[in-house]
Design a protein around this motif. Structure first.
Motif, PDB file in Angstrom:
ATOM      1  N   UNK A  25       0.796  -1.229   0.000  1.00 37.96           N
ATOM      2  CA  UNK A  25       0.000   0.000   0.000  1.00 37.96           C
ATOM      3  C   UNK A  25       0.818   1.264   0.000  1.00 37.96           C
ATOM      4  N   UNK A  26       2.119   1.163   0.304  1.00 42.21           N
ATOM      5  CA  UNK A  26       2.982   2.338   0.211  1.00 42.21           C
ATOM      6  C   UNK A  26       3.460   2.464  -1.232  1.00 42.21           C
ATOM      7  N   UNK A  27       2.815   3.319  -1.989  1.00 46.17           N
ATOM      8  CA  UNK A  27       3.111   3.477  -3.414  1.00 46.17           C
ATOM      9  C   UNK A  27       3.451   4.930  -3.705  1.00 46.17           C
ATOM     10  N   UNK A  28       4.221   5.134  -4.744  1.00 41.51           N
ATOM     11  CA  UNK A  28       4.586   6.477  -5.172  1.00 41.51           C
ATOM     12  C   UNK A  28       3.394   7.190  -5.801  1.00 41.51           C
ATOM     13  N   UNK A 105       7.542  -2.172  11.864  1.00 44.66           N
ATOM     14  CA  UNK A 105       7.385  -1.490  10.577  1.00 44.66           C
ATOM     15  C   UNK A 105       8.307  -0.277  10.459  1.00 44.66           C
ATOM     16  N   UNK A 106       8.735  -0.017   9.241  1.00 47.12           N
ATOM     17  CA  UNK A 106       9.519   1.178   8.942  1.00 47.12           C
ATOM     18  C   UNK A 106       9.452   1.451   7.440  1.00 47.12           C
ATOM     19  N   UNK A 107       9.706   2.697   7.068  1.00 41.10           N
ATOM     20  CA  UNK A 107       9.834   3.042   5.654  1.00 41.10           C
ATOM     21  C   UNK A 107      10.709   4.276   5.516  1.00 41.10           C
ATOM     22  N   UNK A 108      11.188   4.513   4.307  1.00 47.80           N
ATOM     23  CA  UNK A 108      11.919   5.737   4.007  1.00 47.80           C
ATOM     24  C   UNK A 108      11.644   6.133   2.565  1.00 47.80           C
ATOM     25  N   UNK A 109      11.851   7.404   2.281  1.00 49.14           N
ATOM     26  CA  UNK A 109      11.633   7.931   0.946  1.00 49.14           C
ATOM     27  C   UNK A 109      11.839   9.432   0.958  1.00 49.14           C
ATOM     28  N   UNK A 110      11.107  10.130   0.091  1.00 51.31           N
ATOM     29  CA  UNK A 110      11.211  11.578   0.010  1.00 51.31           C
ATOM     30  C   UNK A 110       9.919  12.148  -0.563  1.00 51.31           C
ATOM     31  N   UNK A 111       9.701  13.459  -0.358  1.00 48.32           N
ATOM     32  CA  UNK A 111       8.504  14.097  -0.888  1.00 48.32           C
ATOM     33  C   UNK A 111       8.770  15.566  -1.176  1.00 48.32           C
ATOM     34  N   UNK A 132       9.456  22.662  -4.592  1.00 44.10           N
ATOM     35  CA  UNK A 132       9.007  21.721  -5.616  1.00 44.10           C
ATOM     36  C   UNK A 132      10.015  21.530  -6.735  1.00 44.10           C
ATOM     37  N   UNK A 133      11.187  22.126  -6.616  1.00 34.93           N
ATOM     38  CA  UNK A 133      12.213  21.956  -7.645  1.00 34.93           C
ATOM     39  C   UNK A 133      13.086  20.738  -7.388  1.00 34.93           C
ATOM     40  N   UNK A 134      14.065  20.525  -8.246  1.00 31.54           N
ATOM     41  CA  UNK A 134      14.932  19.354  -8.128  1.00 31.54           C
ATOM     42  C   UNK A 134      15.693  19.322  -6.807  1.00 31.54           C
ATOM     43  N   UNK A 135      16.004  20.488  -6.258  1.00 33.64           N
ATOM     44  CA  UNK A 135      16.744  20.523  -4.998  1.00 33.64           C
ATOM     45  C   UNK A 135      15.876  20.704  -3.778  1.00 33.64           C
ATOM     46  N   UNK A 136      14.570  20.526  -3.924  1.00 35.22           N
ATOM     47  CA  UNK A 136      13.649  20.826  -2.823  1.00 35.22           C
ATOM     48  C   UNK A 136      13.081  19.603  -2.130  1.00 35.22           C
ATOM     49  N   UNK A 137      13.518  18.404  -2.500  1.00 30.50           N
ATOM     50  CA  UNK A 137      12.989  17.211  -1.869  1.00 30.50           C
ATOM     51  C   UNK A 137      13.329  17.192  -0.383  1.00 30.50           C
ATOM     52  N   UNK A 138      12.402  16.667   0.420  1.00 32.93           N
ATOM     53  CA  UNK A 138      12.636  16.461   1.855  1.00 32.93           C
ATOM     54  C   UNK A 138      12.537  14.977   2.155  1.00 32.93           C
ATOM     55  N   UNK A 139      13.303  14.519   3.134  1.00 35.30           N
ATOM     56  CA  UNK A 139      13.276  13.099   3.484  1.00 35.30           C
ATOM     57  C   UNK A 139      11.954  12.731   4.144  1.00 35.30           C
ATOM     58  N   UNK A 140      11.551  11.496   3.933  1.00 32.99           N
ATOM     59  CA  UNK A 140      10.301  10.966   4.473  1.00 32.99           C
ATOM     60  C   UNK A 140      10.599   9.601   5.064  1.00 32.99           C
ATOM     61  N   UNK A 141      10.485   9.472   6.397  1.00 31.57           N
ATOM     62  CA  UNK A 141      10.793   8.185   7.023  1.00 31.57           C
ATOM     63  C   UNK A 141      10.045   8.050   8.335  1.00 31.57           C
ATOM     64  N   UNK A 142       9.857   6.795   8.740  1.00 31.19           N
ATOM     65  CA  UNK A 142       9.199   6.501  10.021  1.00 31.19           C
ATOM     66  C   UNK A 142       9.608   5.114  10.487  1.00 31.19           C
ATOM     67  N   UNK A 143       9.760   4.960  11.796  1.00 31.50           N
ATOM     68  CA  UNK A 143       9.992   3.655  12.413  1.00 31.50           C
ATOM     69  C   UNK A 143       9.138   3.485  13.661  1.00 31.50           C
ATOM     70  N   UNK A 172       5.512  12.107  -4.115  1.00 32.42           N
ATOM     71  CA  UNK A 172       5.999  11.212  -3.052  1.00 32.42           C
ATOM     72  C   UNK A 172       6.703  10.027  -3.686  1.00 32.42           C
ATOM     73  N   UNK A 173       7.858   9.668  -3.138  1.00 35.27           N
ATOM     74  CA  UNK A 173       8.599   8.485  -3.574  1.00 35.27           C
ATOM     75  C   UNK A 173       9.060   7.689  -2.350  1.00 35.27           C
ATOM     76  N   UNK A 174       8.784   6.388  -2.331  1.00 35.36           N
ATOM     77  CA  UNK A 174       9.294   5.489  -1.293  1.00 35.36           C
ATOM     78  C   UNK A 174      10.459   4.698  -1.873  1.00 35.36           C
ATOM     79  N   UNK A 175      11.538   4.566  -1.096  1.00 36.95           N
ATOM     80  CA  UNK A 175      12.657   3.752  -1.581  1.00 36.95           C
ATOM     81  C   UNK A 175      12.767   2.419  -0.853  1.00 36.95           C
TER      82      UNK A 175
END
Length: 207
Positions: A25-28, A105-111, A132-143, A172-175
């Motif tokens: 269910x964690x999809x981009x 559970x845990x995940x990581x990605x960026x948004x 919202x530009x190429x250098x504006x991504x923020x990390x997205x993670x939870x444990x 949103x992107x999950x890695x």
């Protein structure tokens, strides 16, 4: 004796194999084919996916890829919103951990978002992004903050007021993600039976 050892080993392998699951269910954003994203909902409705890389708001927004694309409130790419006051748009992504150990559970990605966003996992803030530009991504993670059943990821996007040329969207992107399945009671029963039989046979041989 060999049968009991085999049963115990089989149960242990079943428990060990349950540790390599990803979170279903964690999809981009925009990962599914088509121009509608039914995974991320906005006010209970499906979101729309940007289609034309050469049209506004690109190249201001980071470029879409084969694995994730920007989503918007309407099907009209680049539509302008909120001419006189800031507004918020809450995109929701749900996933279910029934049958899994939520504590594992845990995940990581960026948004990224136009203009800014805060992401919440079951009401707990995980982080913010301000661009919202190429250098504006923020990390997205939870444990932590996961629940054993239904879970909610909510991206609260703020679109700053501007009279014209003012789209809004989310990316949103999950890695990676990980969660451990809760073994079935039969697995524990088989393990215990095998271990008890091994112990009984060992004591019998000593006697």
């Amino acid at each position: 004796m060999k049968t009991a050892i085999f049963a115990a080993a089989l149960a242990l392998s079943s428990i060990g194999a349950a540790q390599a699951d990803t979170i279903n269910g964690l999809v981009n954003t925009g990962a599914a084919a088509g121009l509608v994203d039914g995974n991320y909902t906005l006010n209970g409705n499906a979101s729309y996916v940007t289609a034309t890389a050469g049209a506004f708001p690109f190249p201001h927004w980071s470029a879409n890829t084969a694995t994730s694309r920007w989503i918007m409130p309407t099907a009209l790419q680049g539509e302008s919103f909120d001419p006189s006051a800031n507004n918020t748009y809450t995109w929701h992504l749900g996933f279910d951990l029934s049958g899994y150990d939520a504590a594992s559970a845990s995940f990581s990605g960026r948004f990224a978002a136009d203009n800014a966003a805060t992401v919440y996992l079951n009401g707990h803030a995980l982080g913010t992004t301000n661009g919202f530009g190429n250098g504006s991504w923020a990390s997205l993670s939870a444990s932590s903050y996961f629940l054993s059943g239904a879970n909610s990821l909510d991206f609260v996007v703020t679109n700053y007021a501007q009279n014209g040329g003012n789209p809004t969207g989310l990316r949103v992107e999950f890695d990676q993600s990980n969660v451990t399945a809760v073994p079935e009671p039969e697995t524990y029963a088989m393990l215990m039976a095998g271990l008890l039989l091994v112990g009984a046979l060992a004591r019998r041989r000593k006697a």
